[in-house]
Each structure stands twice: as C-alpha cells, then as structure tokens.
Enzyme design. Sequence first.
Site, PDB file in Angstrom:
ATOM      1  N   GLY A  13       3.883   4.638   2.633  1.00  0.00           N
ATOM      2  CA  GLY A  13       5.036   5.522   3.371  1.00  0.00           C
ATOM      3  C   GLY A  13       6.058   5.621   2.466  1.00  0.00           C
ATOM      4  N   GLY A  14       7.111   4.857   2.899  1.00  0.00           N
ATOM      5  CA  GLY A  14       8.311   4.847   1.919  1.00  0.00           C
ATOM      6  C   GLY A  14       8.482   5.338   0.557  1.00  0.00           C
ATOM      7  N   GLU A  40      -3.188  -1.923   8.051  1.00  0.00           N
ATOM      8  CA  GLU A  40      -1.796  -1.698   8.170  1.00  0.00           C
ATOM      9  C   GLU A  40      -1.218  -2.547   8.983  1.00  0.00           C
ATOM     10  OE1 GLU A  40      -0.361   2.442   6.434  1.00  0.00           O
ATOM     11  OE2 GLU A  40      -1.268   2.559   8.494  1.00  0.00           O
ATOM     12  N   ASN A  77       1.752   8.908   3.170  1.00  0.00           N
ATOM     13  CA  ASN A  77       2.389   9.460   4.324  1.00  0.00           C
ATOM     14  C   ASN A  77       3.617   9.828   4.563  1.00  0.00           C
ATOM     15  OD1 ASN A  77       2.692   9.740   7.141  1.00  0.00           O
ATOM     16  ND2 ASN A  77       2.120   7.624   7.902  1.00  0.00           N
ATOM     17  N   TRP A  78       4.024  11.098   4.259  1.00  0.00           N
ATOM     18  CA  TRP A  78       5.496  11.575   4.396  1.00  0.00           C
ATOM     19  C   TRP A  78       6.157  11.379   5.561  1.00  0.00           C
ATOM     20  CZ3 TRP A  78       5.060  16.485   0.770  1.00  0.00           C
ATOM     21  CH2 TRP A  78       4.792  16.076  -0.654  1.00  0.00           C
ATOM     22  N   LYS A  79       5.467  11.143   6.651  1.00  0.00           N
ATOM     23  CA  LYS A  79       6.032  11.057   8.018  1.00  0.00           C
ATOM     24  C   LYS A  79       6.886  12.186   8.254  1.00  0.00           C
ATOM     25  CE  LYS A  79       5.531   6.137   7.530  1.00  0.00           C
ATOM     26  NZ  LYS A  79       5.848   4.945   8.092  1.00  0.00           N
ATOM     27  N   GLY A 124       7.125  -0.330   6.852  1.00  0.00           N
ATOM     28  CA  GLY A 124       8.736  -0.114   6.666  1.00  0.00           C
ATOM     29  C   GLY A 124       9.468  -1.073   6.689  1.00  0.00           C
ATOM     30  N   GLU A 140       2.580   3.863  14.488  1.00  0.00           N
ATOM     31  CA  GLU A 140       3.613   4.722  15.063  1.00  0.00           C
ATOM     32  C   GLU A 140       3.135   5.563  16.202  1.00  0.00           C
ATOM     33  OE1 GLU A 140       5.249   6.289  11.452  1.00  0.00           O
ATOM     34  OE2 GLU A 140       5.994   4.303  10.989  1.00  0.00           O
ATOM     35  N   HIS A 192      -2.463   5.511  13.405  1.00  0.00           N
ATOM     36  CA  HIS A 192      -1.355   4.794  12.847  1.00  0.00           C
ATOM     37  C   HIS A 192      -0.448   4.259  13.834  1.00  0.00           C
ATOM     38  CE1 HIS A 192       2.542   4.326  10.645  1.00  0.00           C
ATOM     39  NE2 HIS A 192       1.861   4.409   9.710  1.00  0.00           N
ATOM     40  N   SER A 201       4.624  -1.469   3.356  1.00  0.00           N
ATOM     41  CA  SER A 201       5.562  -2.106   2.208  1.00  0.00           C
ATOM     42  C   SER A 201       4.741  -1.969   0.809  1.00  0.00           C
ATOM     43  CB  SER A 201       6.529  -3.042   2.765  1.00  0.00           C
ATOM     44  OG  SER A 201       7.233  -2.923   3.785  1.00  0.00           O
TER      45      SER A 201
HETATM   46  C1  PEP Z   1       2.686   3.757   6.600  1.00  0.00           C
HETATM   47  O1  PEP Z   1       3.405   4.078   7.567  1.00  0.00           O
HETATM   48  O2  PEP Z   1       1.747   4.077   6.927  1.00  0.00           O
HETATM   49  C2  PEP Z   1       3.314   2.711   5.772  1.00  0.00           C
HETATM   50  C3  PEP Z   1       2.362   2.225   4.935  1.00  0.00           C
HETATM   51  O3  PEP Z   1       4.814   2.691   5.427  1.00  0.00           O
HETATM   52  P1  PEP Z   1       5.553   1.932   4.529  1.00  0.00           P
HETATM   53  O4  PEP Z   1       4.629   1.873   3.071  1.00  0.00           O
HETATM   54  O5  PEP Z   1       6.915   2.586   4.584  1.00  0.00           O
HETATM   55  O6  PEP Z   1       5.823   0.439   5.040  1.00  0.00           O
END
Ligand code: PEP
Length: 248
Positions: free
Chosen positions: A231-232, A164, A9-11, A170, A94, A92, A210
Amino acid sequence: MRKKVLAANWKMNLLRNEALDLYSNLDLALLNFQEIETVLFPPSIYISELQTKGNLSLGIQNIYFENKGAYTGEIAAAQAKSIGCTYVLIGHSERRELFLESDDLLKKKVNSALAENLKIIFSCGESLEVRTKKDHLSFVKKQLENSLFHLSEKEILNCIIAYEPIWAIGSGLNASEQQAEEMHSEIRYLLAENYSNKISEQISIIYGGSCNTSNAAQLFACPNVDGALVGGASLDKFSFIELAARLK
Ligand code: PEP
C-alpha cells in the site's frame, strides 16, 4: 516454479495527473524485472488511461458480483476486463471492515471474476484481537474455506493469495519473518490438503502489511513468501522499484 508477484494497491490516493505520473515512472523501470509479475491497482477511474505492458498488469481494487444492471456506483467484472484489467483485488480488510463485505459476498465476487477470466489477488488476515488469542491460523483457514476453497483446481490456479494481517496494514508494524512464514506455510499446507501438493506449489502467496524497503529483504527471504501486496510504499516510485529489486 511459482511466480514472484509485486502488487501495488494505490487505494483512494492520487489525483489523475499524479497517478499518470507515477505510472509513467514505473512502466519502463519495471520492465527491468521480467522475472517478477507486477500488478498495479490504481483508482478505477484512471485505469483506461494506463496500459498493460510486458510484466506489468493492471487490476481493479473492487468489483460487484452481478454482471450488469441497476447497481448505482458499482463496476462489473466484465466492465473491468473491458478497460484492460487482468486482475481484481478481493477480500481486502478495508472492504471487509469498512464496507462490511462478508465471506459469502466475497465468494460471489470470486465466482464473478473467474467467470470473466479476471485473475484474483485474494486477501485474508486476522485482527490483533484474533492473533492475541492465538486463533490466527484457524481464522485465516475459515476465510479461505468460506470464500475460495470451493473453486476447482483449474480456477484456484488463477488466484494469488495475499496474507495481510489487519494489524500490520498501514500501521508501520509489519509481521516478523517468523509470523509471515508461519502463516504462509499454513496456507500452502491448506492448499495441498484441499487440492494437491502440485497445485499448492504453483500458487503464489504474497505478504501485505507495512512492507517497505527496510523490511522487504527479510520477508522475501522466507521460503513461502512469494512477493508482496504493497500500500503506502507503492505510492513512491523509488520505493516500489527498490522493492522489485529486492524481490528479483
Ligand atoms: C494494503 O492495504 O494492502 C497494504 C498492504 O497497505 P500498507 O502497505 O500501507 O500496509
């Protein structure tokens, strides 16, 4: 056998050239991991410049539930499909928290995606407050009942569930193997209860929050963790390829 899935997920990150560069570093490398389904969720404006290749699929981070019309700024499932998406990310945290997306709205998005033959990664998970009260299992159960479990057996097979926990996204603080396995096995139990054991065993349940190269091996070793939504760590080509190697 269940598919192993690694999704990125590049957001709302990366300028066009950075996104194209990251993609061009991933597409060939990921071909080495044929046994894993990899899905990239880039910012939607870049998707038509990228291609689905082999085990690498493209997905859109969000859709609206209406088919077309006067919905300025929104994107319909059919439009996402027409630029090469095979997946959509729905639920998600967010979107739930920042854009106030309710379970009911998510249910409409789920229906709209499936009507256009888009596959779904459906994200669920509890806040720290809910976990502290030990209500996390019933909270996630409600999220799934409210937005997903109305689907038929055929439809649910086009869904991947991403657990999640919001407190892990994050934050650098991933769920432990015990926490992840507890929730993933509960979700698998709920799938068996609402559908059947056979269906439940076919649906991939992936972990997000994370997940990185330091903790992936332990998380992927859990019997009910079938991969990750990242994500990150998905913004760095080396990390993402290493995650694929760990999942293989
Ligand atoms: C996400 O936003 O779906 C996610 C898993 O982010 P991160 O890996 O940065 O926690």
